[in-house]
Write a protein that holds these residues in place. Structure first.
Motif, PDB file in Angstrom:
ATOM      1  N   PRO A 439       0.873  -0.677  -0.253  1.00 50.79           N
ATOM      2  CA  PRO A 439      -0.300   0.381   0.020  1.00 50.79           C
ATOM      3  C   PRO A 439       1.376   0.963  -0.326  1.00 50.79           C
ATOM      4  O   PRO A 439       1.925   0.996   0.561  1.00 50.79           O
ATOM      5  N   ASN A 440       0.761   2.392  -0.603  1.00 48.96           N
ATOM      6  CA  ASN A 440       1.286   3.632  -0.904  1.00 48.96           C
ATOM      7  C   ASN A 440       0.356   4.926   0.134  1.00 48.96           C
ATOM      8  O   ASN A 440       0.977   5.501   0.520  1.00 48.96           O
ATOM      9  N   ASP A 441      -0.804   4.675  -0.644  1.00 52.46           N
ATOM     10  CA  ASP A 441      -1.512   5.976   0.331  1.00 52.46           C
ATOM     11  C   ASP A 441      -2.882   5.538  -0.376  1.00 52.46           C
ATOM     12  O   ASP A 441      -3.721   4.839  -0.942  1.00 52.46           O
ATOM     13  N   VAL A 442      -3.907   6.632   0.261  1.00 47.46           N
ATOM     14  CA  VAL A 442      -5.233   6.218   0.236  1.00 47.46           C
ATOM     15  C   VAL A 442      -5.965   8.107  -0.387  1.00 47.46           C
ATOM     16  O   VAL A 442      -5.426   9.260   0.384  1.00 47.46           O
ATOM     17  N   SER A 443      -6.799   8.278  -1.283  1.00 45.93           N
ATOM     18  CA  SER A 443      -6.792   9.947  -1.303  1.00 45.93           C
ATOM     19  C   SER A 443      -7.648  10.585  -0.459  1.00 45.93           C
ATOM     20  O   SER A 443      -8.333   9.880   0.553  1.00 45.93           O
ATOM     21  N   ALA A 444      -7.504  11.422  -0.276  1.00 51.17           N
ATOM     22  CA  ALA A 444      -7.818  12.477   0.637  1.00 51.17           C
ATOM     23  C   ALA A 444      -9.724  12.176   0.957  1.00 51.17           C
ATOM     24  O   ALA A 444     -10.103  12.567   2.102  1.00 51.17           O
ATOM     25  N   ASP A 445     -10.712  11.919   0.047  1.00 54.05           N
ATOM     26  CA  ASP A 445     -12.324  11.603  -0.190  1.00 54.05           C
ATOM     27  C   ASP A 445     -12.270  10.513   0.381  1.00 54.05           C
ATOM     28  O   ASP A 445     -13.050   9.680   0.459  1.00 54.05           O
ATOM     29  N   ASN A 486       7.073   2.970  -7.751  1.00 53.97           N
ATOM     30  CA  ASN A 486       7.122   2.981  -6.338  1.00 53.97           C
ATOM     31  C   ASN A 486       6.466   4.166  -5.947  1.00 53.97           C
ATOM     32  O   ASN A 486       6.825   4.854  -6.262  1.00 53.97           O
ATOM     33  N   HIS A 487       6.359   4.134  -4.225  1.00 50.72           N
ATOM     34  CA  HIS A 487       5.840   5.148  -3.161  1.00 50.72           C
ATOM     35  C   HIS A 487       4.596   6.033  -4.111  1.00 50.72           C
ATOM     36  O   HIS A 487       5.466   7.369  -3.911  1.00 50.72           O
ATOM     37  N   GLY A 488       3.913   5.620  -4.735  1.00 46.06           N
ATOM     38  CA  GLY A 488       3.462   6.823  -5.622  1.00 46.06           C
ATOM     39  C   GLY A 488       2.397   7.502  -3.985  1.00 46.06           C
ATOM     40  O   GLY A 488       1.183   7.261  -2.786  1.00 46.06           O
ATOM     41  N   ILE A 489       1.614   8.681  -3.903  1.00 44.93           N
ATOM     42  CA  ILE A 489       1.066   9.790  -3.631  1.00 44.93           C
ATOM     43  C   ILE A 489      -0.056  10.635  -3.934  1.00 44.93           C
ATOM     44  O   ILE A 489       0.457  10.975  -4.751  1.00 44.93           O
ATOM     45  N   PHE A 490      -1.000  10.597  -3.840  1.00 44.91           N
ATOM     46  CA  PHE A 490      -2.279  10.912  -3.679  1.00 44.91           C
ATOM     47  C   PHE A 490      -2.205  12.410  -3.205  1.00 44.91           C
ATOM     48  O   PHE A 490      -1.078  12.979  -2.759  1.00 44.91           O
TER      49      PHE A 490
END
Length: 607
Positions: A439-445, A486-490
């Motif tokens: 897992p990298n990130d969860v979107s703000a919404d 890798n390491h994707g961030i919204f």
């Protein structure tokens, strides 16, 4: 009268003593001398035996894994005569991983040219060649004396972490999901063992002295409990017969009539009979504090045939630190810690909304695994979040701070699980696919989970995928290329993703529109990783060794030239922005380069 009789008669007339009496006396004298000589010979033989059996003196020393030419060394392997060590380290001149060679009686190590970007090594049984592993499950071979690098295989499915090479060049490959396989001269692969019922894979092959017989570990998993069991097995090239010997906790090596392995962080040596293929006594400890991974079976040790032992050193050298926007350290949180490293993924911590708590994966050296903990940042309290025996790491917190996504190998290679932070429910599986999911990130919404996957059977190449957190929750690819991403961030508005890629041959930071389409915009120019958006989305921060870099970012995707935000005296392993300050995991290069310990002429303790 015969001549013999004349001599006997003449001797018998001496000093008026009867001949038979003289004969008996001389016979006794000869017997006495013979006995004395025999006693002397036996004593001499015993003394000689004791002299030859007297063990060589055992002595211990350490090889530094940081020097003027390199740092972050590790994975040392010894030549069969125990006189030379080979290890991987990051070159100070190129910043690339490279193979180094050092004689144990020398003070300096020498880089072996042509081995840049290497990720693993295995010395052949005769000590003549080195089998090298590269990204993309690529295998190459080089002489221990250097020279041209020969390609051996490319894109080996299942990975190439566990290999063995005998004196004639036969290469065996182990895996957690396949039988033992042999690499043929044409680069193809054939299976040489057969999985028994319930076995997941045959891993960590090790050739025995004859070069035909070999040991390996048969792995079975209990997905419900998250446990892994390893059984030591033996077979030989060309045979389907497998002898199952007994359970062991880590990979093994055979030397000095013993099986070496790591149990609860201690290197052990247990007597073993090659003729009977069984243990013949209990194990004895050799050296403590040896790094090992109870989930993969890997362990940082090597034993040469002459009794020289090389092993790594566990170290908790990282620390959680608050740093302000000008680069001043304003506070350290908690005790020194060690965080797990997985493949090419950077280390990760998760800041819980409100910035008063952080979720940290912490390594337990004795258990050989890691679990997630909540670390209080105001009040220094620690609470464990996950409790399984699995390797649990790489946490991502939901925007409302109620749940955490993380990687766990409880059921297979790392998959993605989800758990409530309050521990009210057990973790549940949300993404499962071949190879590793991170897992990298969860979107703000809260609608999307961005994760890294190498499910396309490329072993170390990684792509970016999306898991919708509503609806059918069916994962789909976001960015798939031949390179590593890798390491994707919204971005805070959910319209952009910043990530790391080695598309140019070096890791750089890029940003691209989400959900697409649209081209990538370069952010870094001289390397970087672990990128993060500022809370307002107008800046992109990324780290490069001990530097924090920053680039202005406009809503239309225009990125400014990156500038230095600040430079520290320690390396930035990972960080999270929190308003006008940063929560960072820092470590000095020296703490990240613990020495390799050497024991020369090891012998088991006398009984």
């Amino acid at each position: 009268m015969s001549g013999e009789g004349s001599r006997r008669s003449l001797a018998g007339s001496q000093a008026g003593v009867a001949a038979p009496l003289i004969a008996r006396k001389k016979s006794r004298e000869r017997l006495g001398w013979a006995a004395a000589i025999a006693v002397a010979l036996v004593a001499g033989a015993f003394a000689s035996h004791r002299l030859w059996q007297q063990p060589k003196p055992q002595y211990r020393f350490a090889i530094p894994m940081i020097d003027a030419d390199y740092k972050f060394g590790g994975g040392a392997q010894l030549s069969p005569d125990g006189e030379t060590a080979y290890f991987l380290a990051t070159s100070n001149s190129t910043s690339k991983r490279q193979l180094f060679r050092r004689r144990l009686d020398d003070l300096n190590a020498t880089a072996i040219e042509g081995t840049e970007d290497v990720t693993g090594l295995r010395l052949s049984q005769d000590g003549a060649t080195l089998l090298l592993t590269y990204p993309g499950a690529v295998l190459k071979r080089i002489s221990v004396n250097g020279g041209p690098v020969e390609s051996v295989a490319d894109g080996v499915v299942g990975g190439t972490a566990a290999t063995a090479v005998n004196a004639d060049g036969t290469i065996l490959i182990g895996s957690i999901q396949f039988p033992i396989r042999r690499l043929l001269p044409n680069g193809s692969i054939e299976e040489v063992t057969q999985l028994d019922k319930g076995e997941a894979g045959h891993d960590w092959p090790w050739f025995l002295p004859d070069g035909k017989q070999y040991l390996f570990l048969a792995e079975t998993r209990d997905p419900a409990r998250g446990t892994i069991r390893r059984t030591l097995c033996a077979t030989e090239i060309g045979s389907k017969k497998i002898t199952r010997i007994g359970e062991v906790p880590s990979r093994v090596e055979y030397a000095l009539g013993r099986i070496f392995f790591v149990r609860e962080g201690t290197l052990m040596a247990r007597p073993f009979s090659l003729s009977r293929m069984q243990f013949t006594g209990e194990g004895v400890p050799v050296v403590p504090n040896v790094p090992f991974d109870s989930r993969t079976g890997s362990a940082a040790f090597d034993v040469s045939s002459d009794g020289t032992v090389a092993c790594g050193q566990t170290a908790a050298g990282s620390h959680l630190t608050w740093v302000n926007s000008s680069g001043k350290k304003i506070g350290t949180v908690g005790n020194p810690l060690s965080m797990p490293v997985f493949g090419g993924s950077p280390q990760v911590i998760a800041l819980v909304p409100g910035a008063d708590r952080a979720i940290i994966p912490i390594t337990d050296f004795r258990a050989g695994t890691s679990s997630l903990w909540i670390q209080g940042l105001g009040r220094e309290t620690s609470t464990r979040v996950t409790f399984s025996p699995a390797q649990e790491m790489l946490p991502v917190v939901t925007p409302d701070g109620s749940r955490v996504f993380f990687s766990s190998d409880a059921q297979s290679a790392p998959d993605i699980f989800e758990a409530p932070l309050d521990g009210s429910l057990p973790p549940k599986l949300v993404v499962s696919a071949p190879n590793a999911q991170v897992p990298n990130d969860v979107s703000a919404d809260g609608r999307f989970l961005l994760f890294t996957s190498n499910q396309n059977q490329t072993a170390t190449k990684q792509d970016l995928w999306i898991l919708p957190l509503t609806g059918d929750r069916k994962p789909y690819p976001f960015l798939v290329t031949p390179a590593i991403e890798n390491h994707g961030i919204f971005s805070p508005d959910g319209k952009w993703v910043v990530y790391t890629s080695d598309a140019t041959g070096a890791f750089q930071v890029y940003v691209r529109p989400f959900p697409g389409p649209g081209a990538a915009r370069p952010v870094s120019t001289k390397g970087g990783g672990s990128a993060q958006f500022s809370s307002d989305g107008r800046k992109i921060y990324f780290s490069n060794a001990n530097k924090l870099m920053v680039a202005d970012f406009a809503r239309d995707g225009i990125v400014s030239e990156p500038a230095l935000a600040f430079e520290l005296d320690e390396r930035i392993l990972t960080f999270q922005p929190a308003g006008d300050r940063f929560l960072m995991v820092l470590r000095s290069d020296a703490d990240g380069s613990p020495p390799v310990r050497i024991i020369a002429n090891w012998q088991p303790p006398a009984k």
